[in-house]
Design a protein around this motif. Sequence first.
Motif, PDB file in Angstrom:
ATOM      1  N   SER A 171      19.879 -37.447 -24.534  1.00 10.85           N
ATOM      2  CA  SER A 171      18.968 -37.975 -25.538  1.00 10.85           C
ATOM      3  C   SER A 171      17.850 -38.737 -24.851  1.00 10.85           C
ATOM      4  CB  SER A 171      19.728 -38.903 -26.492  1.00 10.85           C
ATOM      5  OG  SER A 171      18.832 -39.684 -27.243  1.00 10.85           O
ATOM      6  N   LEU A 172      16.611 -38.374 -25.133  1.00  6.64           N
ATOM      7  CA  LEU A 172      15.464 -39.075 -24.565  1.00  6.64           C
ATOM      8  C   LEU A 172      15.400 -40.509 -25.084  1.00  6.64           C
ATOM      9  CD1 LEU A 172      12.651 -36.345 -24.730  1.00  6.64           C
ATOM     10  CD2 LEU A 172      14.016 -37.040 -22.759  1.00  6.64           C
ATOM     11  N   ASP A 173      15.815 -40.702 -26.295  1.00  6.99           N
ATOM     12  CA  ASP A 173      15.831 -42.053 -26.860  1.00  6.99           C
ATOM     13  C   ASP A 173      16.823 -42.941 -26.113  1.00  6.99           C
ATOM     14  OD1 ASP A 173      13.919 -41.880 -29.053  1.00  6.99           O
ATOM     15  OD2 ASP A 173      15.334 -40.478 -29.954  1.00  6.99           O
ATOM     16  N   ASN A 174      17.989 -42.369 -25.767  1.00  9.76           N
ATOM     17  CA  ASN A 174      18.977 -43.132 -25.010  1.00  9.76           C
ATOM     18  C   ASN A 174      18.478 -43.450 -23.607  1.00  9.76           C
ATOM     19  OD1 ASN A 174      20.810 -43.239 -27.103  1.00  9.76           O
ATOM     20  ND2 ASN A 174      21.963 -41.438 -26.427  1.00  9.76           N
ATOM     21  N   ILE A 175      17.780 -42.486 -22.990  1.00  7.94           N
ATOM     22  CA  ILE A 175      17.225 -42.700 -21.646  1.00  7.94           C
ATOM     23  C   ILE A 175      16.182 -43.805 -21.690  1.00  7.94           C
ATOM     24  CG2 ILE A 175      15.846 -41.660 -19.810  1.00  7.94           C
ATOM     25  CD1 ILE A 175      17.199 -38.998 -20.435  1.00  7.94           C
ATOM     26  N   LYS A 176      15.335 -43.759 -22.712  1.00 10.80           N
ATOM     27  CA  LYS A 176      14.310 -44.807 -22.862  1.00 10.80           C
ATOM     28  C   LYS A 176      14.966 -46.169 -23.057  1.00 10.80           C
ATOM     29  CE  LYS A 176      10.377 -46.248 -25.733  1.00 10.80           C
ATOM     30  NZ  LYS A 176      10.925 -47.617 -25.925  1.00 10.80           N
ATOM     31  N   SER A 177      15.980 -46.216 -23.906  1.00 12.02           N
ATOM     32  CA  SER A 177      16.667 -47.477 -24.179  1.00 12.02           C
ATOM     33  C   SER A 177      17.332 -48.016 -22.914  1.00 12.02           C
ATOM     34  CB  SER A 177      17.715 -47.263 -25.274  1.00 12.02           C
ATOM     35  OG  SER A 177      18.439 -48.446 -25.503  1.00 12.02           O
ATOM     36  N   LYS A 178      17.954 -47.129 -22.144  1.00 10.49           N
ATOM     37  CA  LYS A 178      18.610 -47.537 -20.903  1.00 10.49           C
ATOM     38  C   LYS A 178      17.589 -48.026 -19.880  1.00 10.49           C
ATOM     39  CE  LYS A 178      22.281 -48.104 -18.429  1.00 10.49           C
ATOM     40  NZ  LYS A 178      23.317 -49.073 -18.834  1.00 10.49           N
ATOM     41  N   THR A 179      16.472 -47.322 -19.780  1.00  2.25           N
ATOM     42  CA  THR A 179      15.419 -47.718 -18.833  1.00  2.25           C
ATOM     43  C   THR A 179      14.872 -49.091 -19.188  1.00  2.25           C
ATOM     44  OG1 THR A 179      14.778 -45.387 -18.532  1.00  2.25           O
ATOM     45  CG2 THR A 179      13.202 -47.056 -17.828  1.00  2.25           C
ATOM     46  N   ASP A 180      14.633 -49.318 -20.470  1.00  2.00           N
ATOM     47  CA  ASP A 180      14.109 -50.619 -20.904  1.00  2.00           C
ATOM     48  C   ASP A 180      15.099 -51.748 -20.664  1.00  2.00           C
ATOM     49  OD1 ASP A 180      11.652 -49.644 -21.707  1.00  2.00           O
ATOM     50  OD2 ASP A 180      12.302 -49.217 -23.748  1.00  2.00           O
ATOM     51  N   SER A 181      16.387 -51.437 -20.735  1.00  2.00           N
ATOM     52  CA  SER A 181      17.397 -52.476 -20.490  1.00  2.00           C
ATOM     53  C   SER A 181      17.503 -52.793 -18.996  1.00  2.00           C
ATOM     54  CB  SER A 181      18.758 -52.037 -21.038  1.00  2.00           C
ATOM     55  OG  SER A 181      19.271 -50.931 -20.307  1.00  2.00           O
ATOM     56  N   ILE A 182      17.291 -51.786 -18.145  1.00  4.22           N
ATOM     57  CA  ILE A 182      17.346 -52.007 -16.689  1.00  4.22           C
ATOM     58  C   ILE A 182      16.084 -52.704 -16.209  1.00  4.22           C
ATOM     59  CG2 ILE A 182      17.420 -50.864 -14.435  1.00  4.22           C
ATOM     60  CD1 ILE A 182      19.144 -48.692 -15.734  1.00  4.22           C
ATOM     61  N   PHE A 183      14.947 -52.198 -16.688  1.00  7.92           N
ATOM     62  CA  PHE A 183      13.659 -52.788 -16.326  1.00  7.92           C
ATOM     63  C   PHE A 183      13.136 -53.553 -17.540  1.00  7.92           C
ATOM     64  CE2 PHE A 183      13.563 -48.634 -13.849  1.00  7.92           C
ATOM     65  CZ  PHE A 183      14.125 -49.206 -12.710  1.00  7.92           C
ATOM     66  N   ASN A 184      13.558 -54.789 -17.653  1.00 11.60           N
ATOM     67  CA  ASN A 184      13.305 -55.568 -18.857  1.00 11.60           C
ATOM     68  C   ASN A 184      11.935 -56.255 -18.813  1.00 11.60           C
ATOM     69  OD1 ASN A 184      13.748 -56.804 -21.318  1.00 11.60           O
ATOM     70  ND2 ASN A 184      14.910 -58.507 -20.446  1.00 11.60           N
ATOM     71  N   PHE A 185      10.884 -55.437 -18.929  1.00  8.44           N
ATOM     72  CA  PHE A 185       9.527 -55.971 -18.988  1.00  8.44           C
ATOM     73  C   PHE A 185       8.654 -55.002 -19.780  1.00  8.44           C
ATOM     74  CE2 PHE A 185      10.098 -53.805 -14.847  1.00  8.44           C
ATOM     75  CZ  PHE A 185       9.190 -52.768 -14.983  1.00  8.44           C
ATOM     76  N   GLU A 186       7.520 -55.500 -20.240  1.00  9.11           N
ATOM     77  CA  GLU A 186       6.577 -54.674 -21.011  1.00  9.11           C
ATOM     78  C   GLU A 186       5.871 -53.710 -20.066  1.00  9.11           C
ATOM     79  OE1 GLU A 186       4.801 -53.656 -24.733  1.00  9.11           O
ATOM     80  OE2 GLU A 186       6.433 -55.028 -24.246  1.00  9.11           O
ATOM     81  N   GLY A 187       5.805 -52.435 -20.450  1.00  5.34           N
ATOM     82  CA  GLY A 187       5.131 -51.490 -19.576  1.00  5.34           C
ATOM     83  C   GLY A 187       5.014 -50.097 -20.159  1.00  5.34           C
ATOM     84  N   ASN A 188       4.273 -49.251 -19.464  1.00  5.06           N
ATOM     85  CA  ASN A 188       4.110 -47.846 -19.839  1.00  5.06           C
ATOM     86  C   ASN A 188       5.218 -47.021 -19.206  1.00  5.06           C
ATOM     87  OD1 ASN A 188       1.654 -48.532 -21.118  1.00  5.06           O
ATOM     88  ND2 ASN A 188       0.549 -48.324 -19.188  1.00  5.06           N
TER      89      ASN A 188
END
Length: 379
Positions: free
Chosen positions: A251-268
């Motif tokens: 799931s791309l949504d799960n990958i995005k969620s996991k990435t945001d949790s690992i790299f917890n900052f605002e970004g593109n």
Amino acid sequence: MAKNNFKKIVRKIHLWLGLSSGLVVFITALSGCLLSFEDELDSFFSPEIHIPNQYTDAKVGLDSIAETIHTAYPNYSIKQLFLFSDPHKTYLVRAFSKTKEERLLSVNPYTGAIQKNVNFNNRFFIKVLHLHRYLLVDGVGQIINGISTLCFIILLVSGFIIWLPKKTKYLKQRLLVKWNASTKRVNWDLHNALGFYVIPFAFIIGITGLVWSFDWVENSLYFIFDGKPKQTINFEKKHIAFEKVAQQPLSLDNIKSKTDSIFNFEGNLRFIFENSSKAEKIRVIKEQTGTLIPNKRSQLYISAKTGEILKILPYRSSTTGQKVRRMIYPIHTGTIFGWPSRILICITSLVVASLFITGFFIWYNKNYGKKKKKSNRIR
């Protein structure tokens, strides 16, 4: 006497390098000036690609968007997906058709609708970029551009040596343009004065530009700062325990969620779907926004087959060479300090382009203008 002979040699070098590489430098400088404001110009002339045409309270999921693309274009294979933290920007998708034609899809993040589908390589600024880097000729164009950039750097050094006045009382003449003088004198002053003022900025543009032309320049950068050549990512050496992102299908949504949790900052975010002989990998790049350091990227590699995290590469783990290499692009384009540095780079590029024109007329007037007057007197 020896000093005069040295300057004569430098003038000859400056002349012949200018005549042989000047046109390429002229093209590269003008195209670089346009590229300094690519984002703003492209958004202005092609708003349907970059600006959502409709807004709602929430954004659509990535899996839903991927499904929409596959339904509308079943022959397309998604290669890259760009998500922006700016709420007023669309999502961008780079995809390939079965005929290997590369397409750019603009997707409204609020509705999931595809706003625009264009040929990626036919876009104006992609043409400008290819002109800037390869002179529209892959391979040979890159070599010619690289050699011309080396010539340009030598031209800057030789130009400065020629510019140096014999006596300090002549310094003012070298720094100003005498607008009420003859056309030839004004042309001469423009070449000398403007050329002098942009030397440090043009030198930075030239040096950083070599990174895209020659591998040895990039390798030298890594040797200087890391003491070794550029390292490839080793996926065999496991610095972290494998962790499942999601069950198949991924799931791309799960990958995005996991990435945001690992790299917890605002970004593109940028998803890159990589193919290799061993396995298919999904590379996720998160570039931090709102920071003083531009191009500050952290990366995550995920196995597309198993959903396992293969590698986590936060920005802080980057070597000094990698951090310096990532600074090359913002320095070269002027984005490093925002609008002031971009305007400075744009003006410098315009002046550099003008130096080819003023320099050509200095040579022409010296070699043909006088001969023409002499021939008129003979008649």
